[in-house]
Design a protein around this motif. Sequence first.
Motif: not given
Length: 290
Positions: A65-74, A130-135, A190-199
């Motif tokens: 998730l952290l990687a997805g956040l950083l890639v998104g920021a980039l 993930l719900v807590a993170l989104t909230l 995007g990272a939540v999608l693959v690291n959460g419901p999909l894997g």
Amino acid sequence: MDTLFSIATVEAGIRLGLPVALAALGAIINERSGVLNLGLEGMMLSGALGGYIVNDATGSPWIGLLAGLLVGALTGGVFAGLVVTFRTSQVVTGIAFTIVAIAATTYLFQLRWDIGELPPRVERLGMWPLVALTLVCVAGVWFLFRRTTLGLTISAVGESPESADALGYNVVLIRWMATIAGGALAGLGGAVLVNGPLGLFIEEVTAGRGWVALALVVFAGWRPVPAVAGAFLFGLCDAAQLRLQGTATEVPYEVFLALPYVVTLIALVVRARRSHTPAALGDPYVRGAS
């Protein structure tokens, strides 16, 4: 029909709505600063691939998730450089950005895993973290625009950059910050999608969710809480169509695939006339030009 209206469907709807909610929050920050981010889908997709690769390498979905956040920021920084600093067309640049992101993620994915090779599943996070993170993100964006000077400044830049500049605010810097922050949330989605419901990551895994997030921002009138509510409506329709595809029916499955997008479009049409678009949305700012 009983399987359609079940707790499992609601839970699946929540899981599928979380990535869209995070991307919509990012788009709100972008657009309330006056930056029309049609590259949101590409940022989500880039964050999804980054989160998947890092999770696969480390075995930690949180690091993913952290990687997805950083890639998104980039990617947000790249987009800001194009539309804020070089003042390219925000519409053309956003569409081109998404096209390039689709091609780049497909190339990188195939470079790592050959065509026909089954990519590994990665460790997944449960729904409630993930719900807590989104909230937390929803509360943060709400607090930003309702209780902070920075949020008011971002909104002022989106409404009248000339007035904000006259008051001494750096319009370019604020739009840069907003675009990077918005890209970070989109990448996190995007990272939540693959690291959460999909894997799992597949080519074009976001499947238009970035575009849906943009539509929901208009539906919500650029407000975070209604945008998140709309994202969960989309997620619920998405979960419902997945269950309907598995039922015995003569209705073509393509109808079920289109269901969440049709519902989002109808909601957008009903709500769009009452939306308050930021006055300077999509307009490049040139100091002293007016």
